[in-house]
Design an enzyme around this catalytic site. Structure first.
Site, PDB file in Angstrom:
ATOM      1  N   ASP A 138      -7.897  -3.181   3.115  1.00  0.00           N
ATOM      2  CA  ASP A 138      -8.267  -3.007   1.719  1.00  0.00           C
ATOM      3  C   ASP A 138      -9.370  -3.970   1.299  1.00  0.00           C
ATOM      4  O   ASP A 138      -9.263  -5.182   1.501  1.00  0.00           O
ATOM      5  CB  ASP A 138      -7.036  -3.191   0.826  1.00  0.00           C
ATOM      6  CG  ASP A 138      -5.946  -2.184   1.169  1.00  0.00           C
ATOM      7  OD1 ASP A 138      -6.283  -1.005   1.360  1.00  0.00           O
ATOM      8  OD2 ASP A 138      -4.770  -2.582   1.264  1.00  0.00           O
TER       9      ASP A 138
ATOM     10  N   ASP B 241     -11.740  -9.677   3.546  1.00  0.00           N
ATOM     11  CA  ASP B 241     -12.351  -9.962   2.248  1.00  0.00           C
ATOM     12  C   ASP B 241     -11.633 -11.059   1.481  1.00  0.00           C
ATOM     13  O   ASP B 241     -12.152 -11.534   0.472  1.00  0.00           O
ATOM     14  CB  ASP B 241     -12.312  -8.697   1.379  1.00  0.00           C
ATOM     15  CG  ASP B 241     -10.889  -8.395   0.922  1.00  0.00           C
ATOM     16  OD1 ASP B 241     -10.586  -8.544  -0.287  1.00  0.00           O
ATOM     17  OD2 ASP B 241     -10.046  -8.029   1.765  1.00  0.00           O
TER      18      ASP B 241
ATOM     19  N   ASP C 246      -8.953  -6.481   8.491  1.00  0.00           N
ATOM     20  CA  ASP C 246      -8.171  -6.191   7.307  1.00  0.00           C
ATOM     21  C   ASP C 246      -8.602  -4.803   6.838  1.00  0.00           C
ATOM     22  O   ASP C 246      -9.639  -4.281   7.255  1.00  0.00           O
ATOM     23  CB  ASP C 246      -8.443  -7.257   6.237  1.00  0.00           C
ATOM     24  CG  ASP C 246      -7.703  -6.992   4.948  1.00  0.00           C
ATOM     25  OD1 ASP C 246      -6.486  -6.712   5.003  1.00  0.00           O
ATOM     26  OD2 ASP C 246      -8.340  -7.054   3.877  1.00  0.00           O
TER      27      ASP C 246
END
Length: 223
Positions: free
Chosen positions: A9, A183, A7
């Protein structure tokens, strides 16, 4: 060859590039700051809460891009890279990527953020393969404001990752190990189908889920 998916961001970047792009547009006066910032903040809160309608958000963000000629968009994005993204790229993120690249792994970024915003970021990180929400692009290079296909969010990341691998003549099952670093609890669908999910700088919901599943947790932004 093994596969490593990331991922973007709050995983490789300690910021949300999509949200920061909106804030940047407000700061340089490219959009009505008050109106845009209010909508941008509302969408960001929905994303954090896991209630975001990805199509609604993408139509909003891509619609904003459609308001500018492509040359102006590229000029603004270059400034965005210099002022916002470059200072946010941490050595720890580069080291994690290099660990997999150095092992000869196939590496890709899989992000819900649109391709216009993220393609230069992936290039700056040295990553060739990017799976991102695709804006429709006209013959002259301008962005129409429409989304091509389905969003690359939640279960959509699984669909798009498998489609990307199929174009390479591969399947997830062809790799001995498949890492996915994220995250967010929004990425649990893809984390659940790889061999090595890694909760990376995880939010509270993913921290809890990872603990239940016995998934490893790392934080690369503690430096």
């Amino acid at each position: 060859m093994n596969l490593a998916l990331f991922d973007l961001d709050h995983t490789l970047l300690p910021i949300d590039s999509d949200y920061e792009w909106g804030q940047f547009l407000c700061r340089i006066g490219a959009v009505d700051a008050q109106a845009f910032a209010a909508r941008n903040q509302a969408f960001f809160a929905q994303y954090q809460a896991g209630t975001l309608d990805p199509v609604e958000y993408l139509e909003f963000s891509l619609g904003t891009l459609a308001g500018f000629p492509r040359a102006k968009l590229d000029e603004m994005h270059a400034q965005f890279m210099r002022e916002v993204i470059a200072p946010a790229i941490r050595p720890s993120a580069r080291a994690l990527l290099q660990k997999h690249l150095g092992q000869g792994d196939l590496v890709a970024i899989v992000t819900a953020t649109n391709h216009f915003v993220t393609a230069p970021i992936a290039a700056a990180l040295g990553i060739e393969h990017l799976i991102a929400a695709m804006p429709e692009v006209a013959a002259d290079g301008s962005i129409t404001g429409k989304l091509v296909g389905t969003p690359t969010q939640g279960a959509g990341k699984v669909v798009h990752t498998k489609a990307w691998l199929e174009k390479l003549g591969k399947r997830l099952e062809d790799f001995e190990t498949v890492h996915f670093y994220s995250d967010s609890h929004n990425d649990i669908p893809l984390m659940s189908v790889v061999t090595h999910p890694v909760a990376t700088n995880p939010n509270a919901a993913l921290t809890s889920h990872a603990a239940e599943k016995g998934w490893p947790t790392i934080n690369i932004f503690n430096d």
